[in-house]
Design a protein around this motif. Sequence first.
Motif, PDB file in Angstrom:
ATOM      1  N   LEU A  76       0.865  -1.242   0.045  1.00 20.45           N
ATOM      2  CA  LEU A  76      -0.517  -0.023   0.299  1.00 20.45           C
ATOM      3  C   LEU A  76       0.477   1.811  -0.069  1.00 20.45           C
ATOM      4  CD1 LEU A  76      -2.880  -1.298   2.772  1.00 20.45           C
ATOM      5  CD2 LEU A  76      -3.226  -0.729  -0.025  1.00 20.45           C
ATOM      6  N   LEU A  77       2.306   1.302   1.030  1.00 21.17           N
ATOM      7  CA  LEU A  77       2.765   2.849   0.472  1.00 21.17           C
ATOM      8  C   LEU A  77       3.456   2.217  -0.095  1.00 21.17           C
ATOM      9  CD1 LEU A  77       3.634   2.451   4.566  1.00 21.17           C
ATOM     10  CD2 LEU A  77       2.077   4.215   3.547  1.00 21.17           C
ATOM     11  N   ASN A  78       3.780   1.356  -1.069  1.00 21.36           N
ATOM     12  CA  ASN A  78       4.956   1.342  -1.820  1.00 21.36           C
ATOM     13  C   ASN A  78       3.776   1.398  -3.397  1.00 21.36           C
ATOM     14  OD1 ASN A  78       7.266   1.205  -3.614  1.00 21.36           O
ATOM     15  ND2 ASN A  78       6.143  -0.808  -4.315  1.00 21.36           N
ATOM     16  N   SER A  79       1.737   2.072  -3.326  1.00 16.97           N
ATOM     17  CA  SER A  79       2.145   2.970  -4.368  1.00 16.97           C
ATOM     18  C   SER A  79       2.132   4.166  -4.999  1.00 16.97           C
ATOM     19  CB  SER A  79       0.218   2.754  -3.760  1.00 16.97           C
ATOM     20  OG  SER A  79       0.282   3.282  -3.163  1.00 16.97           O
ATOM     21  N   VAL A  80       1.755   5.170  -5.742  1.00 17.04           N
ATOM     22  CA  VAL A  80       2.076   6.196  -5.607  1.00 17.04           C
ATOM     23  C   VAL A  80       1.246   7.151  -4.958  1.00 17.04           C
ATOM     24  CG1 VAL A  80       0.885   8.259  -7.811  1.00 17.04           C
ATOM     25  CG2 VAL A  80       1.917   5.940  -7.984  1.00 17.04           C
ATOM     26  N   PRO A  81       0.648   7.195  -4.454  1.00 16.36           N
ATOM     27  CA  PRO A  81       0.084   8.182  -3.407  1.00 16.36           C
ATOM     28  C   PRO A  81       0.443   7.547  -1.916  1.00 16.36           C
ATOM     29  CG  PRO A  81      -2.095   6.386  -3.731  1.00 16.36           C
ATOM     30  CD  PRO A  81      -0.985   6.482  -4.433  1.00 16.36           C
ATOM     31  N   GLY A  82       0.332   6.086  -1.455  1.00 16.29           N
ATOM     32  CA  GLY A  82       1.250   5.932  -0.657  1.00 16.29           C
ATOM     33  C   GLY A  82       2.501   6.175  -0.510  1.00 16.29           C
ATOM     34  N   ALA A  83       3.572   6.719  -1.392  1.00 17.81           N
ATOM     35  CA  ALA A  83       4.965   7.213  -1.737  1.00 17.81           C
ATOM     36  C   ALA A  83       4.909   8.783  -0.981  1.00 17.81           C
ATOM     37  CB  ALA A  83       5.780   6.389  -2.372  1.00 17.81           C
ATOM     38  N   GLY A  84       3.979   9.148  -2.277  1.00 19.45           N
ATOM     39  CA  GLY A  84       3.080  10.590  -1.624  1.00 19.45           C
ATOM     40  C   GLY A  84       3.460  11.617   0.034  1.00 19.45           C
ATOM     41  N   LEU A  85       2.029  10.321   0.180  1.00 16.36           N
ATOM     42  CA  LEU A  85       1.878   9.945   1.795  1.00 16.36           C
ATOM     43  C   LEU A  85       3.077  10.794   2.868  1.00 16.36           C
ATOM     44  CD1 LEU A  85      -1.615   8.570   1.669  1.00 16.36           C
ATOM     45  CD2 LEU A  85      -1.508  11.171   2.559  1.00 16.36           C
ATOM     46  N   LEU A  86       4.216   9.436   2.417  1.00 12.43           N
ATOM     47  CA  LEU A  86       6.034   9.011   2.916  1.00 12.43           C
ATOM     48  C   LEU A  86       6.472  10.357   2.334  1.00 12.43           C
ATOM     49  CD1 LEU A  86       6.037   5.671   2.353  1.00 12.43           C
ATOM     50  CD2 LEU A  86       5.771   6.832   4.641  1.00 12.43           C
ATOM     51  N   ALA A  87       5.836  10.491   1.270  1.00 12.30           N
ATOM     52  CA  ALA A  87       7.072  11.822   0.969  1.00 12.30           C
ATOM     53  C   ALA A  87       6.843  12.733   1.973  1.00 12.30           C
ATOM     54  CB  ALA A  87       7.565  11.471  -0.537  1.00 12.30           C
ATOM     55  N   LEU A  88       5.292  13.205   1.799  1.00 17.38           N
ATOM     56  CA  LEU A  88       5.111  14.114   2.560  1.00 17.38           C
ATOM     57  C   LEU A  88       5.400  14.086   4.503  1.00 17.38           C
ATOM     58  CD1 LEU A  88       3.200  17.490   2.337  1.00 17.38           C
ATOM     59  CD2 LEU A  88       1.261  16.016   3.170  1.00 17.38           C
ATOM     60  N   GLY A  89       5.016  13.012   4.526  1.00 17.86           N
ATOM     61  CA  GLY A  89       5.533  12.959   6.946  1.00 17.86           C
ATOM     62  C   GLY A  89       7.439  12.956   6.374  1.00 17.86           C
ATOM     63  N   GLY A  90       8.140  12.540   4.907  1.00 17.64           N
ATOM     64  CA  GLY A  90       9.705  12.963   5.352  1.00 17.64           C
ATOM     65  C   GLY A  90       9.769  14.507   5.116  1.00 17.64           C
ATOM     66  N   VAL A  91       9.230  14.985   4.789  1.00 18.33           N
ATOM     67  CA  VAL A  91       8.949  17.146   4.293  1.00 18.33           C
ATOM     68  C   VAL A  91       8.763  17.173   5.991  1.00 18.33           C
ATOM     69  CG1 VAL A  91       8.559  18.982   4.141  1.00 18.33           C
ATOM     70  CG2 VAL A  91       9.208  17.205   1.639  1.00 18.33           C
ATOM     71  N   PHE A  92       7.971  16.523   6.561  1.00 17.17           N
ATOM     72  CA  PHE A  92       7.349  18.132   7.768  1.00 17.17           C
ATOM     73  C   PHE A  92       8.307  16.885   8.971  1.00 17.17           C
ATOM     74  CE2 PHE A  92       2.368  16.422   6.876  1.00 17.17           C
ATOM     75  CZ  PHE A  92       2.379  17.905   6.571  1.00 17.17           C
ATOM     76  N   CYS A  93       9.445  16.114   8.556  1.00 13.25           N
ATOM     77  CA  CYS A  93      10.140  15.196   9.883  1.00 13.25           C
ATOM     78  C   CYS A  93      11.297  16.477   9.598  1.00 13.25           C
ATOM     79  CB  CYS A  93      10.438  14.139   9.631  1.00 13.25           C
ATOM     80  SG  CYS A  93       8.915  13.419  10.505  1.00 13.25           S
ATOM     81  N   LEU A  94      12.074  16.457   7.710  1.00 17.43           N
ATOM     82  CA  LEU A  94      12.846  17.676   7.982  1.00 17.43           C
ATOM     83  C   LEU A  94      12.638  18.691   8.859  1.00 17.43           C
ATOM     84  CD1 LEU A  94      16.242  17.320   7.071  1.00 17.43           C
ATOM     85  CD2 LEU A  94      14.627  17.480   4.801  1.00 17.43           C
ATOM     86  N   THR A  95      11.656  19.253   7.951  1.00 20.67           N
ATOM     87  CA  THR A  95      11.525  20.307   8.182  1.00 20.67           C
ATOM     88  C   THR A  95      11.268  21.291   9.774  1.00 20.67           C
ATOM     89  OG1 THR A  95       9.079  20.763   7.456  1.00 20.67           O
ATOM     90  CG2 THR A  95      10.911  21.445   5.578  1.00 20.67           C
ATOM     91  N   SER A  96      10.784  20.545  10.211  1.00 16.78           N
ATOM     92  CA  SER A  96      10.808  20.718  11.658  1.00 16.78           C
ATOM     93  C   SER A  96      11.276  20.712  12.712  1.00 16.78           C
ATOM     94  CB  SER A  96       9.615  19.315  11.842  1.00 16.78           C
ATOM     95  OG  SER A  96      10.933  17.905  12.191  1.00 16.78           O
ATOM     96  N   PHE A  97      13.203  20.321  12.285  1.00 17.72           N
ATOM     97  CA  PHE A  97      13.910  20.940  13.165  1.00 17.72           C
ATOM     98  C   PHE A  97      14.622  22.470  12.748  1.00 17.72           C
ATOM     99  CE2 PHE A  97      14.162  15.897  12.597  1.00 17.72           C
ATOM    100  CZ  PHE A  97      14.820  16.042  14.222  1.00 17.72           C
ATOM    101  N   PHE A  98      13.957  23.191  11.444  1.00 20.96           N
ATOM    102  CA  PHE A  98      14.015  24.176  11.132  1.00 20.96           C
ATOM    103  C   PHE A  98      13.282  25.115  11.553  1.00 20.96           C
ATOM    104  CE2 PHE A  98      16.661  21.290   8.545  1.00 20.96           C
ATOM    105  CZ  PHE A  98      18.022  22.352   8.787  1.00 20.96           C
TER     106      PHE A  98
END
Length: 448
Positions: A76-98
């Motif tokens: 499920l996470l390897n699908s297009v929307p799943g990858a998009g949701l994961l990428a969004l979470g990755g950006v949330f986590c990365l930018t949260s430190f700034f």
Amino acid sequence: MPSSDERPRAALPWIIGLILIGAAALNPLDFITSASEYDRATSSTGVQTLLKLVLAGAASLIGAAGLLLSPLTRRLLNSVPGAGLLALGGVFCLTSFFSAPSVRLIGIASALIYMGYLLFITTALATLGVKRVMICLVVGTSFYLLFTWGLLILIPEKGMFIEYISATDTVTRMGGTGHPNLIAKAAVMTGLMGLAFMTGRSDDPAPPDLSEAGPEPGQGKDPLAVATLGPWWRIIWSGVVLVAAATTLATISRTAILAGIAAAGMMLINRIYGRGGLVIAITSVASLSLLIVAVSLWTGEGPFSESAVSVVTKSGDVEELTSLTGRTVIWKEAIGLIAERPLTGWGLDSAATIMSREATGTHNLLLHVSFSAGLIAGGLMFGLLTWSLLFGVTSQYEWIRGVMVFILISGLVEDTILESFPTMLTLLWIVGLLAPILAYPRNPIEAL
């Protein structure tokens, strides 16, 4: 007797179900009675916040286990929307430190909570299936709505929300357990899903699984069908819809009402091509005509005169509509703040601290994400919303159309989803994006 290895597996669906119900009931809970009390969802150290954190921790642990142990969760996470949701979470986590220093810890916590719940709801979808996940979310949010009504009836001074519409004038709305707009959105989504349980697709033949590994658990029936038939179930879902409708009206949330009507229309659009659809269409036109006549009689003027339009405002001032209840000013402020930090944003759950007291949020879904984590996150969100429009609004499944239409319309003037502690709306949006993967073979190329 079940072996020691089988017992935990048998208990897992029940644990996931209880966490879903708990999250839907508890995550929207925020005891406020006026806009002056509105603050960051994660800023309080009250009991409800601690319980939310415990739930988030439990959900994250199950989500992490699902990612490691469940092939279907990973698919499920390897699908297009799943990858998009994961990428969004990755950006949330990365930018949260700034994030802005004053809210950095809050931003990091909110980003981690998002990732934990993303993994959890994906694991829940892979373990329980669509229908049971939705039932758990509807049950939990129904508890929240009933508690809100109990507070309003039993302790009115704690269950009302006093909103200033001018320097001296106020309007009283249902509140107590959250901002009226948040309560209304939860109520509308609950009502829409209750409608889906009564009118949706039921166990139609599913596409065959032609992969070598065989069918997924639960295939043979349509894995996306959610209709729950039977007289007792119809009584239950009718009651859910009634409570949801009453709650929406009591909150006086025009955005939720309009978005809910549009979503319900899209859910029932397949029924227009028949006798039932004709009845619905005639009833709708007649109801609208009666409303226009009633407004005209009330004001003594034409239905589109200034005094008639003012009837649907809280303050009686037509400017309230032309400025979208002050949202145009809020958007200008949000865009200015985004321009100051276009790459990192200010941090999740920071708007109530960074923006002016009157704003409390960006009141637009794309601005909300861009304000929180920068323009890269905003671009990812735009892609996910485009996917929601292209593949969600056109879906053959009523419940997916209802979820996506409501979020897209409400998201124009509200933050709607991606709260600090995800509510039913965010979780259902993720389910609506990922669930269609369940209806296709694991290896589509082999099906050709």
